[in-house]
Scaffold this motif. Structure first.
Motif, mmCIF file in Angstrom:
data_model
loop_
_atom_site.group_PDB
_atom_site.id
_atom_site.type_symbol
_atom_site.label_atom_id
_atom_site.label_comp_id
_atom_site.label_asym_id
_atom_site.label_seq_id
_atom_site.Cartn_x
_atom_site.Cartn_y
_atom_site.Cartn_z
ATOM 1 N N SER A 17 -3.290 2.775 8.117
ATOM 2 C CA SER A 17 -4.368 2.125 7.365
ATOM 3 C C SER A 17 -3.896 1.086 6.368
ATOM 4 N N SER A 18 -2.575 0.938 6.182
ATOM 5 C CA SER A 18 -2.109 -0.079 5.228
ATOM 6 C C SER A 18 -0.690 -0.517 5.557
ATOM 7 N N ILE A 20 2.906 -2.000 6.488
ATOM 8 C CA ILE A 20 3.616 -2.360 7.730
ATOM 9 C C ILE A 20 2.877 -1.834 8.953
ATOM 10 N N SER A 39 -5.017 7.986 9.025
ATOM 11 C CA SER A 39 -4.281 8.302 7.795
ATOM 12 C C SER A 39 -5.156 9.248 6.978
ATOM 13 N N ARG A 40 -4.666 9.633 5.766
ATOM 14 C CA ARG A 40 -5.399 10.652 4.997
ATOM 15 C C ARG A 40 -6.765 10.191 4.516
ATOM 16 N N SER A 41 -6.816 8.959 4.032
ATOM 17 C CA SER A 41 -8.017 8.517 3.317
ATOM 18 C C SER A 41 -9.102 8.027 4.274
ATOM 19 N N ASP A 65 -4.369 14.239 7.914
ATOM 20 C CA ASP A 65 -3.093 14.313 7.196
ATOM 21 C C ASP A 65 -2.040 14.809 8.184
ATOM 22 N N VAL A 66 -0.927 14.084 8.297
ATOM 23 C CA VAL A 66 0.088 14.474 9.290
ATOM 24 C C VAL A 66 0.693 15.846 8.997
ATOM 25 N N GLY A 92 4.265 6.297 11.503
ATOM 26 C CA GLY A 92 4.872 5.708 10.293
ATOM 27 C C GLY A 92 4.333 6.249 8.993
ATOM 28 N N LYS A 160 14.273 10.881 6.545
ATOM 29 C CA LYS A 160 14.360 9.818 7.553
ATOM 30 C C LYS A 160 15.560 10.031 8.480
ATOM 31 N N ILE A 189 10.382 -5.058 2.878
ATOM 32 C CA ILE A 189 9.297 -5.893 3.414
ATOM 33 C C ILE A 189 8.345 -6.290 2.289
ATOM 34 N N THR A 192 4.381 -4.827 0.208
ATOM 35 C CA THR A 192 4.093 -3.482 0.714
ATOM 36 C C THR A 192 4.230 -2.475 -0.420
ATOM 37 N N GLY A 194 5.711 0.367 -0.193
ATOM 38 C CA GLY A 194 7.077 0.901 -0.195
ATOM 39 C C GLY A 194 7.996 0.067 -1.073
HETATM 40 P P1 NAP Z 1 2.103 2.226 2.913
HETATM 41 O O1 NAP Z 1 1.215 1.027 2.957
HETATM 42 O O2 NAP Z 1 1.954 3.167 1.774
HETATM 43 O O3 NAP Z 1 1.967 3.002 4.304
HETATM 44 C C1 NAP Z 1 2.002 4.380 4.425
HETATM 45 C C2 NAP Z 1 0.837 4.804 5.270
HETATM 46 O O4 NAP Z 1 0.957 6.211 5.540
HETATM 47 C C3 NAP Z 1 -0.520 4.599 4.610
HETATM 48 O O5 NAP Z 1 -1.420 4.106 5.579
HETATM 49 C C4 NAP Z 1 -0.937 5.998 4.162
HETATM 50 O O6 NAP Z 1 -2.371 6.063 4.156
HETATM 51 C C5 NAP Z 1 -0.286 6.848 5.238
HETATM 52 N N1 NAP Z 1 0.037 8.212 4.824
HETATM 53 C C6 NAP Z 1 0.761 8.631 3.740
HETATM 54 N N2 NAP Z 1 0.833 9.958 3.704
HETATM 55 C C7 NAP Z 1 0.176 10.408 4.804
HETATM 56 C C8 NAP Z 1 -0.098 11.695 5.326
HETATM 57 N N3 NAP Z 1 0.325 12.780 4.709
HETATM 58 N N4 NAP Z 1 -0.812 11.785 6.481
HETATM 59 C C9 NAP Z 1 -1.277 10.677 7.120
HETATM 60 N N5 NAP Z 1 -1.046 9.442 6.670
HETATM 61 C C10 NAP Z 1 -0.333 9.308 5.530
HETATM 62 O O7 NAP Z 1 3.642 1.807 2.888
HETATM 63 P P2 NAP Z 1 4.611 0.805 3.681
HETATM 64 O O8 NAP Z 1 5.560 0.316 2.661
HETATM 65 O O9 NAP Z 1 3.865 -0.163 4.520
HETATM 66 O O10 NAP Z 1 5.432 1.837 4.612
HETATM 67 C C11 NAP Z 1 5.133 2.028 5.985
HETATM 68 C C12 NAP Z 1 6.322 2.643 6.704
HETATM 69 O O11 NAP Z 1 7.451 1.743 6.635
HETATM 70 C C13 NAP Z 1 6.799 3.966 6.116
HETATM 71 O O12 NAP Z 1 7.191 4.832 7.168
HETATM 72 C C14 NAP Z 1 8.022 3.579 5.298
HETATM 73 O O13 NAP Z 1 8.937 4.626 5.133
HETATM 74 C C15 NAP Z 1 8.589 2.458 6.162
HETATM 75 N N6 NAP Z 1 9.461 1.508 5.436
HETATM 76 C C16 NAP Z 1 8.917 0.640 4.546
HETATM 77 C C17 NAP Z 1 9.729 -0.299 3.913
HETATM 78 C C18 NAP Z 1 9.152 -1.323 2.984
HETATM 79 O O14 NAP Z 1 9.866 -2.230 2.539
HETATM 80 N N7 NAP Z 1 7.875 -1.249 2.660
HETATM 81 C C19 NAP Z 1 11.116 -0.313 4.158
HETATM 82 C C20 NAP Z 1 11.642 0.640 5.039
HETATM 83 C C21 NAP Z 1 10.805 1.523 5.690
HETATM 84 P P3 NAP Z 1 -3.200 7.185 3.319
HETATM 85 O O15 NAP Z 1 -2.884 6.960 1.880
HETATM 86 O O16 NAP Z 1 -4.631 6.941 3.696
HETATM 87 O O17 NAP Z 1 -2.727 8.501 3.835
#
Ligand code: NAP
Ligand code: COA
Length: 269
Positions: A17-18, A20, A39-41, A65-66, A92, A160, A189, A192, A194
């Protein structure tokens, strides 16, 4: 790459839902795929599905929720009922915060392991019955912490690393059924959640970009393109691979998050 091959294919994005993962959903939606985001929300999945529909795609959002296997199982059943077997699964869902091991309660460590590692296991295992066989492609979204020991990230490093080992074991177990599974390891990235958590404020962002051999932060599109490559005909002989898409950052060794952790503590206080 000819993205018309994704027309009518079913993409399921856990944690979609958000950020990457949603960017990957948008790229496939533009190519004519049918997309399920989970995703959760409930608010976030409804809004994500509406944005994908606005791109002309068939899309649904499912709140789950995963960490809750029954909810994940129901989500896959609903997704298949709507759009048929899953051709591409992106897994993810993740959580992160900066904290030293001593500042982390057992529940803080467990929470991230539960979401990132156990959640990825739930998603892959429960998706299996709904994947197209042969032909499905599973993509796990990992992180450099999987193989770069990183202070203030004990929980994420442990989780991870497990995710990438799961990728390799499932590649062995599921290869004969024609299911491929790979990990993408994104670098930092831009724009984001993260990165906001790991590099709060402009100074930390600049320092992060400077550490990247290609001297820039990544774009969501950089990750979406790799996901498409893996899911396409061009990726048909790739399985069990852990693929950094990080401008070379993995080559530059452990990161020092001391300043970022201090900034994040100030932000929290
Ligand atoms: P993000 O927007 O916070 O994405 C995380 C997503 O996971 C959200 O859609 C969130 O939605 C969902 N989520 C979290 N907990 C959950 C749960 N318990 N059950 C189901 N859904 C859940 O962050 P992002 O930075 O784009 O990260 C995305 C992926 O890329 C992650 O796996 C992260 O480890 C990886 N990553 C990111 C970066 C970076 O620079 N951003 C670098 C390396 C790796 P809800 O809140 O609705 O649950
Ligand atoms: N430092 C130390 N511990 C922290 C912390 C921090 N910055 N943030 C949370 N915790 C601890 C909590 O105190 C709690 O432990 P406790 O019960 O011993 O007090 C534990 O972590 C769980 O926190 P809670 O808020 O109940 O978890 P949650 O399941 O609601 O949320 C998180 C999970 C904490 C990962 C939350 O940040 C989240 O939902 N993140 C998703 C978005 C995200 O992180 N995106 C980036 C992906 S890379």
């Amino acid at each position: 790459m000819d993205t018309s091959q994704f027309k009518g294919r079913h993409l399921f994005v856990a944690g979609g839902s958000s950020g990457i993962n949603f960017g990957i959903a948008q790229a496939f939606a533009r190519a004519g795929a049918k997309v399920t985001v989970m995703s959760r929300s409930a608010d976030k999945v409804v809004s994500a599905a509406a944005q994908l529909q606005a791109l002309g795609a068939q899309a649904i959002g499912i709140a789950a929720d995963v960490r809750h296997p029954e909810a994940v199982q129901a989500a896959f059943a609903q997704a298949e009922e709507n759009f048929g077997p899953i051709d591409v699964l992106v897994s993810g869902a993740a959580g992160n915060f900066l904290a030293s091991a001593l500042d982390m309660s057992p529940n803080a460590f467990k929470t991230v392991v539960d979401i990132d590692l156990l959640g990825s296991f739930n998603v892959a295992r429960l998706a299996h019955a709904h994947l197209r066989k042969p032909g499905a492609c599973v993509i796990q979204i990992s992180a450099g912490q999987s193989f770069i020991p990183t202070p203030f990230q004990a929980h994420v490093c442990a989780a991870k690393a497990g995710v990438d080992m799961l990728t390799q074991v499932l590649a062995l177990e599921w290869g004969a059924q024609g299911i491929r599974i790979n990990s993408i390891v994104p670098g930092p990235i831009a724009d984001t959640e993260g990165l906001k958590r790991l590099a709060p404020g402009e100074d930390n962002l600049k320092a992060m970009a400077e550490r990247v051999p290609l001297k820039r932060l990544g774009k969501i599109e950089d990750i979406a393109r790799m996901a498409m490559l893996l899911a396409s005909d061009w990726g048909s002989y790739i399985t069990g691979a852990i693929i950094p898409v990080d401008g070379g950052l993995a080559l530059s060794g452990p990161r020092d998050f001391t300043a970022a952790a201090a900034a994040s503590r100030r932000e929290k206080a």
